[in-house]
Every structure is written in C-alpha cells, then in structure tokens.
Write a protein that holds these residues in place. Sequence first.
Motif, PDB file in Angstrom:
ATOM      1  N   ILE A 224       0.821  -1.215   0.000  1.00  0.00           N
ATOM      2  CA  ILE A 224       0.000   0.000   0.000  1.00  0.00           C
ATOM      3  C   ILE A 224       0.850   1.258   0.000  1.00  0.00           C
ATOM      4  O   ILE A 224       0.408   2.293  -0.460  1.00  0.00           O
ATOM      5  CB  ILE A 224      -1.017   0.048   1.164  1.00  0.00           C
ATOM      6  CG1 ILE A 224      -0.340  -0.009   2.513  1.00  0.00           C
ATOM      7  CG2 ILE A 224      -2.055  -1.029   1.019  1.00  0.00           C
ATOM      8  CD1 ILE A 224      -1.289   0.178   3.672  1.00  0.00           C
ATOM      9  N   ASN A 225       2.079   1.143   0.476  1.00  0.00           N
ATOM     10  CA  ASN A 225       2.971   2.292   0.477  1.00  0.00           C
ATOM     11  C   ASN A 225       3.363   2.681  -0.944  1.00  0.00           C
ATOM     12  O   ASN A 225       3.710   3.822  -1.204  1.00  0.00           O
ATOM     13  CB  ASN A 225       4.215   1.979   1.308  1.00  0.00           C
ATOM     14  CG  ASN A 225       4.845   3.223   1.877  1.00  0.00           C
ATOM     15  OD1 ASN A 225       4.297   4.318   1.793  1.00  0.00           O
ATOM     16  ND2 ASN A 225       5.999   3.057   2.471  1.00  0.00           N
ATOM     17  N   ASN A 226       3.286   1.737  -1.855  1.00  0.00           N
ATOM     18  CA  ASN A 226       3.677   1.984  -3.243  1.00  0.00           C
ATOM     19  C   ASN A 226       2.479   2.130  -4.173  1.00  0.00           C
ATOM     20  O   ASN A 226       2.633   2.073  -5.386  1.00  0.00           O
ATOM     21  CB  ASN A 226       4.568   0.841  -3.745  1.00  0.00           C
ATOM     22  CG  ASN A 226       5.856   0.762  -2.969  1.00  0.00           C
ATOM     23  OD1 ASN A 226       6.426   1.782  -2.607  1.00  0.00           O
ATOM     24  ND2 ASN A 226       6.297  -0.443  -2.679  1.00  0.00           N
ATOM     25  N   SER A 227       1.297   2.278  -3.617  1.00  0.00           N
ATOM     26  CA  SER A 227       0.105   2.363  -4.459  1.00  0.00           C
ATOM     27  C   SER A 227      -0.686   3.628  -4.138  1.00  0.00           C
ATOM     28  O   SER A 227      -0.222   4.502  -3.425  1.00  0.00           O
ATOM     29  CB  SER A 227      -0.763   1.118  -4.252  1.00  0.00           C
ATOM     30  OG  SER A 227      -1.246   1.069  -2.929  1.00  0.00           O
ATOM     31  N   GLU A 228      -1.882   3.689  -4.663  1.00  0.00           N
ATOM     32  CA  GLU A 228      -2.763   4.828  -4.417  1.00  0.00           C
ATOM     33  C   GLU A 228      -3.130   4.893  -2.941  1.00  0.00           C
ATOM     34  O   GLU A 228      -3.100   3.880  -2.251  1.00  0.00           O
ATOM     35  CB  GLU A 228      -4.058   4.666  -5.220  1.00  0.00           C
ATOM     36  CG  GLU A 228      -3.884   4.582  -6.697  1.00  0.00           C
ATOM     37  CD  GLU A 228      -5.221   4.320  -7.386  1.00  0.00           C
ATOM     38  OE1 GLU A 228      -6.285   4.482  -6.766  1.00  0.00           O
ATOM     39  OE2 GLU A 228      -5.184   3.940  -8.558  1.00  0.00           O
ATOM     40  N   PRO A 229      -3.534   6.070  -2.468  1.00  0.00           N
ATOM     41  CA  PRO A 229      -4.003   6.156  -1.079  1.00  0.00           C
ATOM     42  C   PRO A 229      -5.199   5.220  -0.857  1.00  0.00           C
ATOM     43  O   PRO A 229      -5.970   4.951  -1.775  1.00  0.00           O
ATOM     44  CB  PRO A 229      -4.429   7.612  -0.934  1.00  0.00           C
ATOM     45  CG  PRO A 229      -3.725   8.351  -2.031  1.00  0.00           C
ATOM     46  CD  PRO A 229      -3.544   7.356  -3.145  1.00  0.00           C
TER      47      PRO A 229
ATOM     48  N   SER B  37      -8.761   3.790   0.182  1.00  0.00           N
ATOM     49  CA  SER B  37     -10.116   4.335   0.067  1.00  0.00           C
ATOM     50  C   SER B  37     -10.701   4.589   1.461  1.00  0.00           C
ATOM     51  O   SER B  37     -10.228   4.036   2.457  1.00  0.00           O
ATOM     52  CB  SER B  37     -11.019   3.349  -0.690  1.00  0.00           C
ATOM     53  OG  SER B  37     -11.229   2.192   0.110  1.00  0.00           O
TER      54      SER B  37
END
Length: 180
Positions: free
Chosen positions: A39-44, A46
């Motif tokens: 998740i650190n490397n993806s979109e914020p 939801s």
Amino acid sequence: MKLEDFAAYSRPQSKSSNERKFLDFIHSRNRWAEFVKSINNSEPASIAMKESFHSKWIESGAFIREKINNDLILLELLTLLLPPYSGASLVLYRGENMERFDEGRIGFCWTQDISIAEMFGSGLNAYKSPGLLLRAEAPACSILAGPNDHSRYLGENEFTVNPSLLSSISVIETYPDSSL
C-alpha cells in the motif's frame, strides 16, 4: 413459541465488506508487513478501506502489533490506513504493561476515560509484569485517529496515537502482576 416471538431480541448480522474480508485474510495469514509495503507503493487507501481497518484495529490491535512485531512498520500501517484525526490536543490515559513501558514500547491505544485505562492497567496489561496507569499530553499531531463507532459502542473511546510524539508521560498508578 415461534421464531417470530424472538424477533425483537435478535440483531441482523451485518455482512462483511470486501475490504474487511481482505483485512481478515491478511491477518489470518500474518501478511501485515507485506501489505504495508504494497500500500505504500500504491494509491491512497479508500475511505471504505480506512473505515474497515479502523474497526479491525479496534478489535485486534494487540494481535496486529504482535504479528507485525515491529512498531515502525506498525506506525507506517496506522498512518496509511487510519482515518486522519482533525481535533485538538488532549490529555489521554493508557493502561500499560511495566515491562513494555521500561523497554520504551508504549502502546498506541489511549483514552480520555481514566476508568477505562485503569481497567486495562490492572487487568489485561498487568499480565506477566505489573500494570501501569499512564497519563500523557497528546498534541494533535500525535493523534492518528479518534474513536470510531465501534470503539464508542465498546465504551473505550479509543484514540490511536504515535507514542513517540506524546509528551509529559507520567505513571500515576502501579498495579500488581495479575498472573501471580
């Protein structure tokens, strides 16, 4: 007697969201550290994911901390997945384990209700070591999330904080080790 006679006493069971099912899968497989990296490397995340994680954290925070076994990674997870706090600075209390406190591993979950902190300090967190009742000044920047509906329902009114940003932490009570 008929089933209808008990209708007023039964609550409808809410279905788990896809986000919650995913988080339960991560937890059951102990994949939190990998999840943080993804998740650190993806979109914020939801809003639905943040709300689902907040409830999972309220229910299983101690187990999540234990499974991750690294407070820096846990702090990253909490920062990424909890809904942000936007209130004022507060005085908060925590029931803590003396051994963890002495090691500098203060917990993330605090409350404004001293009686709740006393309950944890003299009970769950007084196992295999004396328990402590802590008081701290929590600047707004140290508070990651405020209480959610589930936490209020439990009567804990839990604030999740970054313990390294708390100030004036003091021990106001010590409780005997409950495992003796």
